[in-house]
Structures are given as structure tokens and as C-alpha cells.
Motif scaffolding. Structure first.
Motif, PDB file in Angstrom:
ATOM      1  N   ALA A   1      50.567  43.668  53.902  1.00 21.87           N
ATOM      2  CA  ALA A   1      49.219  43.098  53.765  1.00 21.87           C
ATOM      3  C   ALA A   1      48.588  43.513  52.440  1.00 21.87           C
ATOM      4  CB  ALA A   1      48.353  43.549  54.933  1.00 21.87           C
ATOM      5  N   ARG A   2      48.773  44.768  52.041  1.00 24.55           N
ATOM      6  CA  ARG A   2      48.206  45.243  50.776  1.00 24.55           C
ATOM      7  C   ARG A   2      48.797  44.491  49.593  1.00 24.55           C
ATOM      8  NH1 ARG A   2      49.060  50.254  53.187  1.00 24.55           N
ATOM      9  NH2 ARG A   2      50.799  50.757  51.810  1.00 24.55           N
ATOM     10  N   PHE A   3      50.095  44.245  49.642  1.00 29.27           N
ATOM     11  CA  PHE A   3      50.748  43.595  48.507  1.00 29.27           C
ATOM     12  C   PHE A   3      50.531  42.083  48.515  1.00 29.27           C
ATOM     13  CE2 PHE A   3      52.540  47.712  48.071  1.00 29.27           C
ATOM     14  CZ  PHE A   3      52.865  47.832  46.730  1.00 29.27           C
ATOM     15  N   ARG A   4      50.223  41.502  49.663  1.00 27.26           N
ATOM     16  CA  ARG A   4      49.864  40.079  49.683  1.00 27.26           C
ATOM     17  C   ARG A   4      48.564  39.851  48.906  1.00 27.26           C
ATOM     18  NH1 ARG A   4      50.644  40.230  55.332  1.00 27.26           N
ATOM     19  NH2 ARG A   4      52.806  39.794  55.872  1.00 27.26           N
ATOM     20  N   GLU A   5      47.657  40.792  49.048  1.00 25.72           N
ATOM     21  CA  GLU A   5      46.385  40.684  48.325  1.00 25.72           C
ATOM     22  C   GLU A   5      46.585  40.882  46.825  1.00 25.72           C
ATOM     23  OE1 GLU A   5      43.595  43.422  49.933  1.00 25.72           O
ATOM     24  OE2 GLU A   5      43.532  42.467  51.915  1.00 25.72           O
ATOM     25  N   GLU A   6      47.530  41.757  46.482  1.00 28.30           N
ATOM     26  CA  GLU A   6      47.739  42.064  45.065  1.00 28.30           C
ATOM     27  C   GLU A   6      48.546  40.987  44.351  1.00 28.30           C
ATOM     28  OE1 GLU A   6      50.178  45.309  42.354  1.00 28.30           O
ATOM     29  OE2 GLU A   6      49.504  45.898  44.351  1.00 28.30           O
ATOM     30  N   VAL A   7      49.611  40.498  45.003  1.00 27.64           N
ATOM     31  CA  VAL A   7      50.522  39.556  44.359  1.00 27.64           C
ATOM     32  C   VAL A   7      50.138  38.141  44.781  1.00 27.64           C
ATOM     33  CG1 VAL A   7      52.918  38.880  44.047  1.00 27.64           C
ATOM     34  CG2 VAL A   7      52.337  41.299  44.362  1.00 27.64           C
ATOM     35  N   THR A   8      49.448  37.446  43.894  1.00 27.70           N
ATOM     36  CA  THR A   8      48.958  36.097  44.212  1.00 27.70           C
ATOM     37  C   THR A   8      49.478  35.043  43.254  1.00 27.70           C
ATOM     38  OG1 THR A   8      46.989  36.511  42.850  1.00 27.70           O
ATOM     39  CG2 THR A   8      46.835  37.006  45.224  1.00 27.70           C
TER      40      THR A   8
ATOM     41  N   HIS B   1      58.758  48.974  42.725  1.00 24.02           N
ATOM     42  CA  HIS B   1      58.781  50.439  42.878  1.00 24.02           C
ATOM     43  C   HIS B   1      57.611  50.912  43.733  1.00 24.02           C
ATOM     44  CE1 HIS B   1      62.031  50.815  39.979  1.00 24.02           C
ATOM     45  NE2 HIS B   1      62.012  52.127  40.150  1.00 24.02           N
ATOM     46  N   ARG B   2      56.453  50.334  43.504  1.00 19.04           N
ATOM     47  CA  ARG B   2      55.293  50.719  44.309  1.00 19.04           C
ATOM     48  C   ARG B   2      55.444  50.256  45.757  1.00 19.04           C
ATOM     49  NH1 ARG B   2      51.041  48.192  43.021  1.00 19.04           N
ATOM     50  NH2 ARG B   2      51.746  46.867  41.308  1.00 19.04           N
TER      51      ARG B   2
END
Length: 396
Positions: free
Chosen positions: A243-250, A266-267
């Protein structure tokens, strides 16, 4: 007599501690967490393990063995292999680290021989898989992941129950080497997000990056592959991480260069592995609390057995016993016996209930076995204990 008693006490403590140390050693080797403490403890506990020249991992969904049978060392005379087993309870699998003194490949033969040991009462759907052979303890986690991949993909089937991972060096078709190299490395990396330590997962991610760059593909294909790997990784990581990376990677342009892809992945890898590790710890704590609560609620029942507790908790008997040893330093039998004795002593001190009635209330079938066990533990019969306690109270 004192020396004999001390030796017996040390042996008893060793019998309790060794399975705990064994399981910790094996799980850290499987997860790729190799440090100075682990190597020193391994050398002290299993010196023959460290002197082996070949290692590989067998995973199996084998039905639960008798308690303690998994720990090993388990010697298979047909293949001259020594196996060190541990239950990977969060996956429902048993893992065996196989050690040998020679380099010939006997993975299939070893799995077949192991089936004859574990299959006495095993359901027919049980399967086995083996990772590739490696030459050092630091590479055991790779074989562990390969065994996962072989089992899940039903890779390189030797029968309807046995799967063996063939390393890239063993493949002869050079035309498919590059494609297979990337496909296998990605599969191992994705599995590592759920199964191993952060450092091991990061090293596999770096292997994915190196393999992709080495293939000499076009920039467009590489960009497409980056996006596909990220998408597949998002399916493998915990939902909160995803969920965190869905918000970041758009935006797909966020994977337009190897540097951008590497930074995001890596993150993502570090976050996912840390969260999986914390989930495992939380699950262990919750499981141990549940097991101890069940023991407390049912230990006075005469037919309360380890198999009963395992069924109530929803875990194997071996795992339940392991949790008890790690949590309270005792096996199921030792813990239940101690609780029954403490309850009996309390009733002998605070009530006038007859010994035969106490017998039933603390969980023994007959008075004779209760009296015998009580005297072994306390050095007095229950009646003598009660009299001694009353005399002590009068003196006070």
C-alpha cells in the motif's frame, strides 16, 4: 551421589536446551543470517556439520514425525547423508539441511530414502523438493529458496512427488540460458521476500539487476521487465508494504533507468523483509501465549496429551514442544507434570481432600501412579508431605 545427581541435572538441562539451539541454528542458516555467534555455536554443537563438503536443502510437506525426530542428526545409510531437520511452521513445511562428505549429486536418491523414513503414516499428497548442492554454509539459504521454487513450480519432476532444482550450470541448452537465468533469479528473489533475511533478499535483488544488465537487451525491454518485476514483487510483499509503495509509484517513468529501479526495489525489499520478520515474531509470541493458556486450562484432564494440545492449537506436536521449550524451558510432559505436582501440593497443604480424590483432580488416572510420581519429585509420599507441612505450620 552428589556428582551423579549433578550430572543427571546437566543431562536433563542439555536435553531441554539442545533442541532450542538446534532449531535456532538451522533457521538462521536457512534464512541466510550467518554471523560469528552462529558459526561458533555450530562448530561447538555439530562439528561434523561444519566439516562437510556438500550441503543442500530438502523441503517436505511430510506428516508430522514423532517429537524430536526432526532434530537429527539423522543418518541415511543408502546415500551416506546426514540430515538436520527443523519445522518452518509459518509455511507448514519441514526443512532438512543435508550434509555429505563427497560431491556427487544424490539429491533424488536422498529424497527417496527420506520418504521411506517419514512416509509410515504420511498422506499420499506429501511432496518433497531439493535445492541445488552448495559447498559452504553461507550458501544454504540459496538452496533453501531453490527448493521452494522447485516445489511451487513443480520444477524438474522426477515423479509425482519429488522435485529437484537444477542450477543454471547444469543446463546444457545455451540458447535458453539467458532467459532461464533471469527467470530463475527473479523467482528466487520473489520467494526471498517471504522466506529469508533482509541481507539475503537484497543480494538476490542485486543478482536480478546484474542478470538483466548482462543479457544485453534493449532499453525498452529492460524498462518493461523492471515494471513486471516490481508488479510481481508487490504481490509477494505484505499488503501494508504494498500500500505504501502504491502511493509512491504512480508513473511508469519511475522505472526508466536502472538507478531508479534499484532505489525503489531496494527500499521495497528492505521494508518487506523487516515486516515479514516482525510478523513472524508476533506470530510466535501469539502462538506461545495461546499454547500456554491451553496448557493452563486443560492440564488437570487425565487424557490431556501433546497430540491433544497440538490439535487445539492448530500446530504440529514438534512445533508445540519447541515453543514450550523456548518459552518455559520445559517440554510438554515436564510442564504438565510440574503443574500437576504444584496443584497437588497446594491441595495437600490447603485442604483435607483425600489423596485418591486429589489424584483425579490433578489429572492422574490412578492413585498408585500419582503417589509414585509425587515421591520421585518431592522425595515424600503425598500423605507424608501433608503431615510434614502441618508439623511445619505448628512450629511456626
Amino acid at each position: 551421589d552428589k556428582i551423579t545427581a549433578n550430572m543427571e541435572t546437566m543431562e536433563e538441562r542439555g536435553a531441554v536446551v539442545l533442541p532450542i539451539v538446534h532449531d535456532q541454528l538451522m533457521m538462521e542458516l536457512l534464512r541466510g543470517k550467518e554471523d560469528e555467534w552462529l558459526l561458533e555455536t555450530l562448530q561447538y554443537t555439530y562439528p561434523d556439520f561444519c566439516s562437510a563438503v556438500q550441503y543442500f536443502v530438502i523441503l517436505t510437506t511430510a506428516a508430522e514425525p514423532e517429537d524430536g525426530q526432526l532434530h537429527g542428526p539423522l543418518y541415511l545409510p543408502g546415500t551416506h547423508a546426514v540430515l538436520y531437520g527443523v519445522l518452518v511452521e509459518e509455511t507448514g513445511l519441514a526443512a532438512f539441511i543435508v550434509t555429505r562428505k563427497s560431491n556427487d549429486d544424490v539429491r533424488i536418491e536422498c529424497m527417496k530414502e527420506l520418504t521411506s523414513v517419514l512416509d509410515t503414516d504420511t498422506p499420499p499428497y506429501t511432496v518433497y523438493s531439493a535445492g541445488s548442492t552448495v559447498s559452504s554454509t553461507s550458501q544454504i539459504s540459496t538452496s533453501y529458496l531453490e527448493a521452494y521454487v522447485a516445489m511451487r513450480k513443480k520444477q524438474n519432476t522426477t515423479s509425482d512427488r519429488l522435485y529437484v532444482y537444477n542450477s543454471l550450470e547444469q543446463r546444457k541448452d545455451s540458447n535458453t540460458l539467458n532467459h532461464k537465468s533471469l527467470d530463475d533469479t527473479v523467482a528466487l528473489y520473489l520467494q526471498s521476500l517471504q522466506s529469508v533475511d533482509e541481507s539475503t533478499a537484497l543480494s538476490l535483488l542485486e543478482a536480478v539487476e546484474e542478470t538483466l544488465c548482462a543479457n544485453g537487451v534493449s532499453v525498452l525491454y529492460r524498462h518493461f521487465t523492471y515494471v513486471e518485476i516490481f508488479s510481481r514483487a508487490m504481490e509477494a510483499v505484505p499488503e501494508s508494504t504494498a500500500a505504501r509503495f502504491r502511493e509512491e509509484v504512480t508513473n511508469l517513468n519511475q522505472f526508466s533507468t536502472p538507478e531508479l529501479f534499484s532505489d525503489i526495489m531496494h527500499r521495497l525489499t528492505s521494508d518487506a523483509c523487516r515486516e515479514q520478520s516482525q510478523k513472524r515474531k508476533n506470530l510466535q509470541l501469539s502462538t506461545r501465549r495461546q499454547i500456554l493458556e491451553l496448557v493452563e486450562a486443560h492440564y488437570t484432564e487425565p487424557d490431556f496429551a501433546l497430540t491433544t494440545l497440538s490439535r487445539m492449537a492448530g500446530y504440529s506436536s514438534t512445533y508445540v514442544n519447541r515453543c514450550l521449550r523456548e518459552e518455559v524451558g520445559m517440554s510438554f510432559i515436564q510442564l504438565v507434570s510440574e503443574k500437576r505436582m504444584n496443584k497437588a501440593k497446594e491441595m495437600l497443604r490447603d485442604t483435607d481432600i483425600m489423596v485418591k480424590d486429589i489424584t483425579q483432580q490433578v489429572g492422574y488416572f490412578d492413585a498408585a501412579s500419582f503417589v509414585r510420581k509425587f515421591k520421585e519429585t518431592e522425595g515424600l509420599t503425598p500423605s507424608e508431605y501433608r503431615i510434614r507441612y502441618k508439623e511445619y505450620k505448628k512450629q511456626k
